[in-house]
Scaffold this motif. Structure first.
Motif, PDB file in Angstrom:
ATOM      1  N   GLU A   8     -43.661  -3.401  48.483  1.00  5.44           N
ATOM      2  CA  GLU A   8     -43.523  -4.037  49.872  1.00  5.44           C
ATOM      3  C   GLU A   8     -42.276  -4.974  49.748  1.00  5.44           C
ATOM      4  OE1 GLU A   8     -46.213  -7.566  52.017  1.00  5.44           O
ATOM      5  OE2 GLU A   8     -46.753  -6.848  49.787  1.00  5.44           O
ATOM      6  N   GLN A   9     -41.624  -4.720  50.944  1.00  2.00           N
ATOM      7  CA  GLN A   9     -40.435  -5.713  51.190  1.00  2.00           C
ATOM      8  C   GLN A   9     -40.789  -6.746  51.864  1.00  2.00           C
ATOM      9  OE1 GLN A   9     -37.316  -3.962  50.250  1.00  2.00           O
ATOM     10  NE2 GLN A   9     -36.229  -6.010  50.601  1.00  2.00           N
ATOM     11  N   GLN A  11     -38.583 -10.013  53.328  1.00  5.93           N
ATOM     12  CA  GLN A  11     -37.406 -10.515  53.464  1.00  5.93           C
ATOM     13  C   GLN A  11     -36.397  -9.853  52.584  1.00  5.93           C
ATOM     14  OE1 GLN A  11     -36.940 -12.458  55.806  1.00  5.93           O
ATOM     15  NE2 GLN A  11     -38.954 -13.191  56.353  1.00  5.93           N
ATOM     16  N   ASN A  12     -35.651 -10.268  51.603  1.00  6.83           N
ATOM     17  CA  ASN A  12     -34.406  -9.598  50.785  1.00  6.83           C
ATOM     18  C   ASN A  12     -35.280  -9.329  49.285  1.00  6.83           C
ATOM     19  OD1 ASN A  12     -34.741 -12.392  49.980  1.00  6.83           O
ATOM     20  ND2 ASN A  12     -32.435 -12.477  49.818  1.00  6.83           N
ATOM     21  N   LEU A  14     -37.876  -7.251  47.172  1.00  6.54           N
ATOM     22  CA  LEU A  14     -38.732  -6.332  46.874  1.00  6.54           C
ATOM     23  C   LEU A  14     -39.943  -6.382  45.773  1.00  6.54           C
ATOM     24  CD1 LEU A  14     -39.151  -3.130  47.410  1.00  6.54           C
ATOM     25  CD2 LEU A  14     -37.784  -2.483  45.761  1.00  6.54           C
ATOM     26  N   HIS A  37     -35.413   2.070  47.639  1.00  6.01           N
ATOM     27  CA  HIS A  37     -35.413   0.759  48.421  1.00  6.01           C
ATOM     28  C   HIS A  37     -34.247  -0.293  48.340  1.00  6.01           C
ATOM     29  CE1 HIS A  37     -39.568   0.466  50.073  1.00  6.01           C
ATOM     30  NE2 HIS A  37     -39.735   1.467  49.308  1.00  6.01           N
ATOM     31  N   GLU A  40     -31.930   1.482  51.122  1.00  2.00           N
ATOM     32  CA  GLU A  40     -32.382   1.418  52.521  1.00  2.00           C
ATOM     33  C   GLU A  40     -32.400  -0.016  52.805  1.00  2.00           C
ATOM     34  OE1 GLU A  40     -35.684   3.840  52.568  1.00  2.00           O
ATOM     35  OE2 GLU A  40     -34.324   6.016  52.129  1.00  2.00           O
ATOM     36  N   HIS A  41     -32.826  -1.240  52.220  1.00  4.83           N
ATOM     37  CA  HIS A  41     -33.003  -2.444  52.644  1.00  4.83           C
ATOM     38  C   HIS A  41     -31.988  -3.276  52.098  1.00  4.83           C
ATOM     39  CE1 HIS A  41     -36.787  -0.051  52.592  1.00  4.83           C
ATOM     40  NE2 HIS A  41     -36.996  -0.746  53.789  1.00  4.83           N
ATOM     41  N   ASN A  42     -31.903  -4.558  52.556  1.00 10.54           N
ATOM     42  CA  ASN A  42     -31.179  -5.765  52.212  1.00 10.54           C
ATOM     43  C   ASN A  42     -32.085  -6.279  50.998  1.00 10.54           C
ATOM     44  OD1 ASN A  42     -29.368  -7.729  52.257  1.00 10.54           O
ATOM     45  ND2 ASN A  42     -30.371  -8.801  53.562  1.00 10.54           N
ATOM     46  N   THR A  43     -32.053  -5.590  49.826  1.00  6.87           N
ATOM     47  CA  THR A  43     -32.760  -6.084  48.731  1.00  6.87           C
ATOM     48  C   THR A  43     -31.968  -6.827  47.775  1.00  6.87           C
ATOM     49  OG1 THR A  43     -34.516  -4.575  48.875  1.00  6.87           O
ATOM     50  CG2 THR A  43     -34.367  -5.368  46.893  1.00  6.87           C
TER      51      THR A  43
END
Length: 117
Positions: A8-9, A11-12, A14, A37, A40-43
C-alpha cells in the motif's frame, strides 16, 4: 505454507505486509514487487510489516538489505515492525538493526516517518 505480499502506497511511504514464509523461493517475488513500486511511485521510505511472517531465511535478509540500499540515495529509511521473536533473533544475528529501525506496530512506524495515522 505459502507466501503473500500486500503493498500500500501512503504518500512517499510504501507499506509492505508479509505473510507466510520468506525463503529463497519467495524472495524473488518480494524483490520484484517492491522494486516495481520503487520505480513507479515517488517512494522514499519502506515500512516492512512482518506481523504475518512465520519464517525467514538468509534470502529474506538479502532482499531486505537490497531494498534498504535502494532507499539510501533517496535519503529514505526502512522501518521493520511486527517482528516475531524468531524473526527478531535472525535480524539481530544478521546485524540488521544496525541499519534498520524497529517499531512495534505499523502505525508507530508511519508516525516515525511523519505520516499521520
Amino acid at each position: 505454507m505459502s507466501f503473500s505480499v500486500e503493498v500500500e502506497q501512503k504518500q512517499n511511504i510504501l507499506c509492505v505486509r508479509l505473510h507466510g514464509e520468506l525463503d529463497h523461493h519467495s524472495a524473488s517475488e518480494l524483490r520484484a514487487i517492491v522494486d516495481r513500486h520503487l520505480e513507479e511511485h515517488n517512494t522514499k521510505h519502506i515500512v516492512l510489516n512482518a506481523e504475518g511472517l512465520t519464517f525467514m531465511d538468509s534470502s529474506g535478509i538479502g532482499v531486505i538489505l537490497g531494498r534498504y540500499k535502494k532507499l539510501q540515495p533517496r535519503g529514505g529509511r526502512l522501518i521493520v515492525c511486527g517482528v516475531s521473536a524468531p524473526v527478531y533473533r535472525l535480524f539481530e544475528m544478521a546485524g540488521l538493526f544496525k541499519v534498520l529501525s524497529l517499531e512495534e506496530q505499523e502505525s508507530h512506524a508511519l508516525q516515525a516517518l511523519g505520516e499521520a495515522v
